[in-house]
Design a protein around this motif. Structure first.
Motif, PDB file in Angstrom:
ATOM      1  N   ARG A   8      11.631  -2.839   4.842  1.00 19.63           N
ATOM      2  CA  ARG A   8      10.557  -3.690   4.319  1.00 19.63           C
ATOM      3  C   ARG A   8       9.208  -3.313   4.915  1.00 19.63           C
ATOM      4  O   ARG A   8       8.192  -3.269   4.230  1.00 19.63           O
ATOM      5  CB  ARG A   8      10.858  -5.161   4.581  1.00 19.63           C
ATOM      6  CG  ARG A   8      11.908  -5.717   3.661  1.00 19.63           C
ATOM      7  CD  ARG A   8      12.062  -7.229   3.835  1.00 19.63           C
ATOM      8  NE  ARG A   8      13.445  -7.570   3.590  1.00 19.63           N
ATOM      9  CZ  ARG A   8      14.324  -7.931   4.517  1.00 19.63           C
ATOM     10  NH1 ARG A   8      13.970  -8.050   5.771  1.00 19.63           N
ATOM     11  NH2 ARG A   8      15.566  -8.204   4.187  1.00 19.63           N
ATOM     12  N   GLN A  11       7.944  -0.167   3.372  1.00 18.69           N
ATOM     13  CA  GLN A  11       7.473  -0.428   2.011  1.00 18.69           C
ATOM     14  C   GLN A  11       6.058  -1.002   2.035  1.00 18.69           C
ATOM     15  O   GLN A  11       5.208  -0.625   1.233  1.00 18.69           O
ATOM     16  CB  GLN A  11       8.420  -1.383   1.277  1.00 18.69           C
ATOM     17  CG  GLN A  11       7.989  -1.707  -0.143  1.00 18.69           C
ATOM     18  CD  GLN A  11       7.924  -0.488  -1.041  1.00 18.69           C
ATOM     19  OE1 GLN A  11       8.719   0.422  -0.928  1.00 18.69           O
ATOM     20  NE2 GLN A  11       6.950  -0.462  -1.918  1.00 18.69           N
ATOM     21  N   ILE A  12       5.789  -1.882   2.983  1.00 15.20           N
ATOM     22  CA  ILE A  12       4.447  -2.478   3.088  1.00 15.20           C
ATOM     23  C   ILE A  12       3.411  -1.412   3.394  1.00 15.20           C
ATOM     24  O   ILE A  12       2.363  -1.349   2.748  1.00 15.20           O
ATOM     25  CB  ILE A  12       4.432  -3.597   4.146  1.00 15.20           C
ATOM     26  CG1 ILE A  12       5.225  -4.795   3.627  1.00 15.20           C
ATOM     27  CG2 ILE A  12       2.998  -4.008   4.482  1.00 15.20           C
ATOM     28  CD1 ILE A  12       5.491  -5.856   4.672  1.00 15.20           C
ATOM     29  N   ARG A  14       3.639   1.744   2.829  1.00 16.48           N
ATOM     30  CA  ARG A  14       3.593   2.644   1.666  1.00 16.48           C
ATOM     31  C   ARG A  14       2.662   2.073   0.599  1.00 16.48           C
ATOM     32  O   ARG A  14       1.880   2.796  -0.014  1.00 16.48           O
ATOM     33  CB  ARG A  14       4.994   2.838   1.110  1.00 16.48           C
ATOM     34  CG  ARG A  14       5.107   3.916   0.058  1.00 16.48           C
ATOM     35  CD  ARG A  14       6.537   4.156  -0.400  1.00 16.48           C
ATOM     36  NE  ARG A  14       7.440   4.441   0.706  1.00 16.48           N
ATOM     37  CZ  ARG A  14       8.487   3.674   1.045  1.00 16.48           C
ATOM     38  NH1 ARG A  14       8.788   2.590   0.354  1.00 16.48           N
ATOM     39  NH2 ARG A  14       9.254   3.992   2.066  1.00 16.48           N
ATOM     40  N   GLU A  15       2.722   0.765   0.387  1.00 12.18           N
ATOM     41  CA  GLU A  15       1.867   0.115  -0.610  1.00 12.18           C
ATOM     42  C   GLU A  15       0.392   0.177  -0.216  1.00 12.18           C
ATOM     43  O   GLU A  15      -0.476  -0.013  -1.057  1.00 12.18           O
ATOM     44  CB  GLU A  15       2.290  -1.336  -0.786  1.00 12.18           C
ATOM     45  CG  GLU A  15       3.634  -1.485  -1.472  1.00 12.18           C
ATOM     46  CD  GLU A  15       4.173  -2.898  -1.420  1.00 12.18           C
ATOM     47  OE1 GLU A  15       3.500  -3.791  -0.853  1.00 12.18           O
ATOM     48  OE2 GLU A  15       5.282  -3.102  -1.933  1.00 12.18           O
ATOM     49  N   HIS A  16       0.130   0.430   1.059  1.00  9.38           N
ATOM     50  CA  HIS A  16      -1.246   0.491   1.545  1.00  9.38           C
ATOM     51  C   HIS A  16      -1.694   1.913   1.864  1.00  9.38           C
ATOM     52  O   HIS A  16      -2.653   2.119   2.603  1.00  9.38           O
ATOM     53  CB  HIS A  16      -1.398  -0.425   2.758  1.00  9.38           C
ATOM     54  CG  HIS A  16      -1.303  -1.864   2.381  1.00  9.38           C
ATOM     55  ND1 HIS A  16      -0.103  -2.543   2.398  1.00  9.38           N
ATOM     56  CD2 HIS A  16      -2.223  -2.737   1.942  1.00  9.38           C
ATOM     57  CE1 HIS A  16      -0.313  -3.776   1.991  1.00  9.38           C
ATOM     58  NE2 HIS A  16      -1.590  -3.925   1.714  1.00  9.38           N
ATOM     59  N   ASP A  29      -4.074   7.431   0.804  1.00 16.79           N
ATOM     60  CA  ASP A  29      -5.277   6.749   0.331  1.00 16.79           C
ATOM     61  C   ASP A  29      -6.012   6.161   1.531  1.00 16.79           C
ATOM     62  O   ASP A  29      -5.705   5.074   1.991  1.00 16.79           O
ATOM     63  CB  ASP A  29      -4.887   5.660  -0.664  1.00 16.79           C
ATOM     64  CG  ASP A  29      -6.080   5.044  -1.359  1.00 16.79           C
ATOM     65  OD1 ASP A  29      -7.183   5.009  -0.770  1.00 16.79           O
ATOM     66  OD2 ASP A  29      -5.902   4.585  -2.493  1.00 16.79           O
ATOM     67  N   LYS A  32      -7.527   2.588   1.209  1.00 21.55           N
ATOM     68  CA  LYS A  32      -6.517   1.524   1.268  1.00 21.55           C
ATOM     69  C   LYS A  32      -6.058   1.281   2.704  1.00 21.55           C
ATOM     70  O   LYS A  32      -5.891   0.141   3.127  1.00 21.55           O
ATOM     71  CB  LYS A  32      -5.294   1.882   0.421  1.00 21.55           C
ATOM     72  CG  LYS A  32      -5.368   1.469  -0.995  1.00 21.55           C
ATOM     73  CD  LYS A  32      -4.024   1.738  -1.644  1.00 21.55           C
ATOM     74  CE  LYS A  32      -3.941   1.180  -3.024  1.00 21.55           C
ATOM     75  NZ  LYS A  32      -2.635   1.398  -3.625  1.00 21.55           N
TER      76      LYS A  32
END
Length: 55
Positions: A8, A11-12, A14-16, A29, A32
């Motif tokens: 988890r 994943q967090i 990775r989303e940023h 990024d 981000k």
């Protein structure tokens, strides 16, 4: 840390804009990542603004 919790957390990030590949951290990024990592007034010393003190 359990494998589920680690998954988890990865994943967090990775989303940023960060990807972890083995021992490498890949910055996909920069904007981000900077937004995600900036200081939070509630988490990073904002207690004075809220008139709350942690002893």
């Amino acid at each position: 840390m359990t494998p589920e919790t680690l998954s988890r957390a990865l994943q967090i990030v990775r989303e940023h804009g960060l990807v972890l590949r083995g021992r490498k951290v890949i910055l996909n990024d920069r904007a981000k990542v900077q937004e995600f990592c900036k200081p939070s007034p509630l988490r990073d010393g904002g207690e004075a603004n809220l008139y709350v003190r942690a002893w």
